[in-house]
Write an enzyme that holds these catalytic residues in place. Structure first.
Site, mmCIF file in Angstrom:
data_model
loop_
_atom_site.group_PDB
_atom_site.id
_atom_site.type_symbol
_atom_site.label_atom_id
_atom_site.label_comp_id
_atom_site.label_asym_id
_atom_site.label_seq_id
_atom_site.Cartn_x
_atom_site.Cartn_y
_atom_site.Cartn_z
ATOM 1 N N GLY A 1 0.824 -1.204 0.000
ATOM 2 C CA GLY A 1 0.000 0.000 0.000
ATOM 3 C C GLY A 1 0.852 1.246 0.000
ATOM 4 O O GLY A 1 1.977 1.239 0.509
ATOM 5 N N ASP B 1 -12.918 8.302 9.449
ATOM 6 C CA ASP B 1 -12.510 8.087 8.056
ATOM 7 C C ASP B 1 -12.925 6.693 7.580
ATOM 8 O O ASP B 1 -12.142 5.973 6.956
ATOM 9 C CB ASP B 1 -10.995 8.270 7.914
ATOM 10 N N ASN C 1 -10.261 1.816 3.971
ATOM 11 C CA ASN C 1 -9.831 1.573 5.348
ATOM 12 C C ASN C 1 -10.519 0.381 5.991
ATOM 13 O O ASN C 1 -10.443 0.198 7.207
ATOM 14 C CB ASN C 1 -10.061 2.832 6.195
#
Length: 420
Positions: free
Chosen positions: A176, A294, A299
């Site tokens: 990532g 978030d 996520n």
């Protein structure tokens, strides 16, 4: 007290169930709007009858997407390369890979459509001689935070506080990358366990900058392990950058899954499962005084077994009195656009609703306030059950007090879906 709270949650859940079923915006009411579990093949978890409604894409399960993604195969190949005998490994490479530096790569290399990943590992700058440095220095190499989740002892044999990546991990690959950090898959040298290690890309600008990075670990450091929260283990500074050791989720993120659907629809069973498991994680952190702020597909991470976990607490806060930052605008609760607003647990619930809307339709909510209001005032999900449309109607309510809490949402899903 606990029985009273449980009773209240049950009453509120019944209220939301009834509201969903009696919603005048729904075309069907009563038992007809309750989704039924699809008959599935136990070996593949595929519906026994494939195909969506006329004009709708065929449904596709999350596990199907993960099977089609090259990521798991790539990671298994990397693991096997480290499980060879030392002599065999020495014949294939002159020097063991170490911490990568500023190499650029695509987001989630193991989940890119091509599945390409380099076998070469960029080398870390040559290390200087290790000597104890002054206390509090930004250039120290030392552990800054450990969480309530205990690991086997992994301290430095030279200086216990001088925890370094290369002393404890084999670098496997970059999984990532964002504008501010990158995440490695890293294998522990002693027991072969795979971890995710997040590293800030830029050197600390000062103590305030370091504190901002440290806050991600501090928000969760006292939390015990939870099945729907990515486990954090420790944070340390090295070469004026911040590192975080976390649980490695081999299935990648929910964003990877949505991006790999390639025109197919996600099975509704999976959408309910995402909602239930993420709500479970949110209920846990909310009960412990943490706001995520978030919640979005990027996520939400997926274990090799298909369990959904909330991760990336980079802008999370421990209470509403702290300074806070806005999350991704596509999932942001409308009340947070007010300059005087303070975030609450309801903001996370709206973000969950926005994420589930994207899972159900394949498209995020419009960013325009006017266009978004049109969509959320009367949620319509072609090819989906009326119960799911009604549930998102209330998660996406414009008034925070009109949204269910995470605990209430769990009860609602239990009644609407699991018991339906």
């Amino acid at each position: 007290m606990e029985e009273e709270a449980k009773g209240r949650r049950g009453e509120v859940a019944n209220h939301y169930v009834q509201v969903v079923r009696d919603n005048p915006l729904l075309e069907e009411v009563g038992a007809g709007c309750v989704p039924k579990r699809k008959a599935t093949d136990e070996r593949t978890r595929q519906p026994t009858q494939q195909g969506g409604e006329k004009g709708q894409p065929s449904p596709c399960s999350v596990m199907d997407v993960l099977r089609m993604s090259p990521g798991i195969q790539i990671n298994r190949a990397n693991r096997k390369s480290w499980e060879r005998s030392p002599s065999a490994a020495d014949e294939d490479m002159e020097e063991e890979p170490t911490t990568p530096t500023e190499e650029t790569t695509s987001w989630n290399a193991y989940a890119t459509p091509s599945g390409s990943q380099t076998n070469e590992c960029p080398q870390t700058p040559q290390r200087s001689r290790r000597t104890p440095m002054r206390t509090g220095s930004l250039s120290d190499t030392k552990i800054l935070a450990t969480t309530a989740v205990k690991l086997a002892r992994q301290d430095s044999s030279v200086f216990p506080e001088a925890f370094r990546f290369d002393d404890h991990f084999h670098y496997v690959g970059i999984v990532g990358k964002s504008q501010t950090s990158e995440v490695y898959a890293a294998m522990h040298k002693e027991d072969g366990t795979l971890y995710a290690v997040k590293k800030s890309l830029h050197e600390f600008k000062g103590y305030a900058d370091r504190k901002r990075w440290l806050r991600e670990v501090e928000c969760v450091e006292r939390l015990p392990a939870h099945p729907h929260i990515v486990t954090y283990y420790r944070g340390w500074q090295q070469d004026m950058r911040f590192y975080i050791q976390m649980e490695y989720c081999q299935g990648g993120s929910l964003r990877n899954v949505l991006d790999h659907l390639q025109g197919s629809m996600l099975l509704e069973e999976d959408i309910w499962t995402v909602g239930y498991q993420v709500a479970s994680g949110l209920a846990f952190i909310h009960d412990n005084g943490v706001l995520h702020l978030d919640i979005k597909p990027d996520n939400i991470f997926i274990s090799a077994e298909g369990t959904y976990k909330i991760g990336d607490f980079g802008i999370a806060i421990n209470n509403a009195s702290e300074d806070w930052e806005e999350g991704d605008g596509a999932y942001l609760a409308p009340e947070l656009l007010n300059d005087s607003a303070e975030p609450t647990t309801a903001a996370d619930m709206y973000s969950l609703g926005a994420m589930l809307y994207e899972c159900a339709t394949g498209d995020p909510l419009p960013r325009s306030c006017l266009e978004r209001e049109k969509v959320t005032t009367k949620v319509q999900l072609p090819g989906r059950s009326e119960a799911l449309s009604g549930l998102l109607q209330y998660l996406l309510a414009s008034a925070p007090q009109d949204r269910p809490t995470a605990s209430e949402l769990i009860e609602v899903i239990n009644q609407l879906y699991h018991q339906g």
